[in-house]
Design a protein around this motif. Structure first.
Motif, mmCIF file in Angstrom:
data_model
loop_
_atom_site.group_PDB
_atom_site.id
_atom_site.type_symbol
_atom_site.label_atom_id
_atom_site.label_comp_id
_atom_site.label_asym_id
_atom_site.label_seq_id
_atom_site.Cartn_x
_atom_site.Cartn_y
_atom_site.Cartn_z
ATOM 1 N N SER A 1 0.827 -1.203 0.000
ATOM 2 C CA SER A 1 0.000 0.000 0.000
ATOM 3 C C SER A 1 0.869 1.263 0.000
ATOM 4 O O SER A 1 0.600 2.216 -0.735
ATOM 5 C CB SER A 1 -0.915 -0.025 1.228
ATOM 6 O OG SER A 1 -1.672 1.144 1.329
ATOM 7 N N VAL A 2 1.915 1.270 0.819
ATOM 8 C CA VAL A 2 2.830 2.415 0.867
ATOM 9 C C VAL A 2 3.473 2.634 -0.501
ATOM 10 O O VAL A 2 3.562 3.766 -0.994
ATOM 11 C CB VAL A 2 3.920 2.242 1.948
ATOM 12 C CG1 VAL A 2 4.937 3.385 1.882
ATOM 13 C CG2 VAL A 2 3.308 2.162 3.339
ATOM 14 N N SER A 3 3.911 1.557 -1.144
ATOM 15 C CA SER A 3 4.532 1.666 -2.471
ATOM 16 C C SER A 3 3.580 2.281 -3.481
ATOM 17 O O SER A 3 3.991 3.087 -4.318
ATOM 18 C CB SER A 3 4.997 0.297 -2.960
ATOM 19 O OG SER A 3 6.090 -0.153 -2.200
ATOM 20 N N CYS A 4 2.313 1.907 -3.412
ATOM 21 C CA CYS A 4 1.313 2.480 -4.318
ATOM 22 C C CYS A 4 1.136 3.971 -4.082
ATOM 23 O O CYS A 4 0.976 4.741 -5.022
ATOM 24 C CB CYS A 4 -0.033 1.776 -4.153
ATOM 25 S SG CYS A 4 -0.058 0.122 -4.858
ATOM 26 N N ILE A 5 1.185 4.381 -2.824
ATOM 27 C CA ILE A 5 0.961 5.788 -2.466
ATOM 28 C C ILE A 5 2.214 6.638 -2.668
ATOM 29 O O ILE A 5 2.155 7.726 -3.235
ATOM 30 C CB ILE A 5 0.512 5.900 -0.989
ATOM 31 C CG1 ILE A 5 -0.833 5.214 -0.779
ATOM 32 C CG2 ILE A 5 0.449 7.354 -0.532
ATOM 33 C CD1 ILE A 5 -1.184 4.990 0.688
ATOM 34 N N LYS A 6 3.351 6.128 -2.198
ATOM 35 C CA LYS A 6 4.581 6.929 -2.136
ATOM 36 C C LYS A 6 5.591 6.634 -3.237
ATOM 37 O O LYS A 6 6.557 7.369 -3.384
ATOM 38 C CB LYS A 6 5.280 6.707 -0.777
ATOM 39 C CG LYS A 6 4.425 6.993 0.435
ATOM 40 C CD LYS A 6 4.243 8.461 0.670
ATOM 41 C CE LYS A 6 3.532 8.726 2.003
ATOM 42 N NZ LYS A 6 3.413 10.149 2.276
ATOM 43 N N GLY A 7 5.392 5.534 -3.965
ATOM 44 C CA GLY A 7 6.325 5.191 -5.031
ATOM 45 C C GLY A 7 7.097 3.922 -4.719
ATOM 46 O O GLY A 7 7.100 3.450 -3.585
#
Length: 159
Positions: free
Chosen positions: A63-69
């Motif tokens: 989820s973090v990767s989707c939001i922050k890159g």
């Protein structure tokens, strides 16, 4: 001790129901909390002071990767969960992988939903649900100059 505060979705729902039955006011917030800094600590402490129990929804790594890159998070979800659980003012941590915490908010049914003042009531996911049940939504002033993104940039510039 701190690991016992990291709960599955079913466990956090059960715990929230128990606290609610005891008459405690539940506060909910969510975020990535990658590279913990003063801004996070100040925010979470203030959030907890709004009620009796603070439940934190933590974005999974995916989820973090989707939001922050793709280069984020810097700290993996297990380590982030343990760090959050170690804070005395955080009562429960639960991971969520959905794009928003709406399903978690629906399940936990907090009395108070909290986000930073970089959000407005109309941009806070779940605000309508919480207020529709008679709860309230609060925004907390953020500590100027503290963000994980800014911290990462300062580190990159130093090297």
């Amino acid at each position: 001790m701190t690991e016992s505060k990291i709960l599955t979705r079913d466990q956090v729902i059960s715990q929230a129901n128990q606290w609610r039955a005891e008459g405690q006011q539940l506060v909910f917030t969510n975020g990535c909390f990658d590279i913990v800094h003063l801004g996070h600590i100040d925010y979470l402490e203030k959030a907890r002071n709004l009620g009796d129990r603070l439940i934190l929804g933590l974005n999974t790594d995916a989820s973090v990767s989707c939001i922050k890159g793709p280069l984020r998070p810097v700290v993996n979800e297990y380590a982030r969960a343990r760090l959050m659980a170690a804070l005395e003012f955080v009562d429960a941590v639960t991971l969520f992988s959905e794009p928003t915490p709406i399903e978690l908010i629906e399940a936990v049914r907090p009395d108070i939903l909290v986000k930073g003042n970089d959000y407005t009531i109309d941009t806070i996911v779940g605000a309508d649900l919480v207020m529709g049940r008679g709860g309230r939504v609060e925004t907390i002033s953020l500590v100027p100059g503290y963000s994980t993104t800014a911290l990462i940039e300062r580190i990159k510039q130093s090297y």
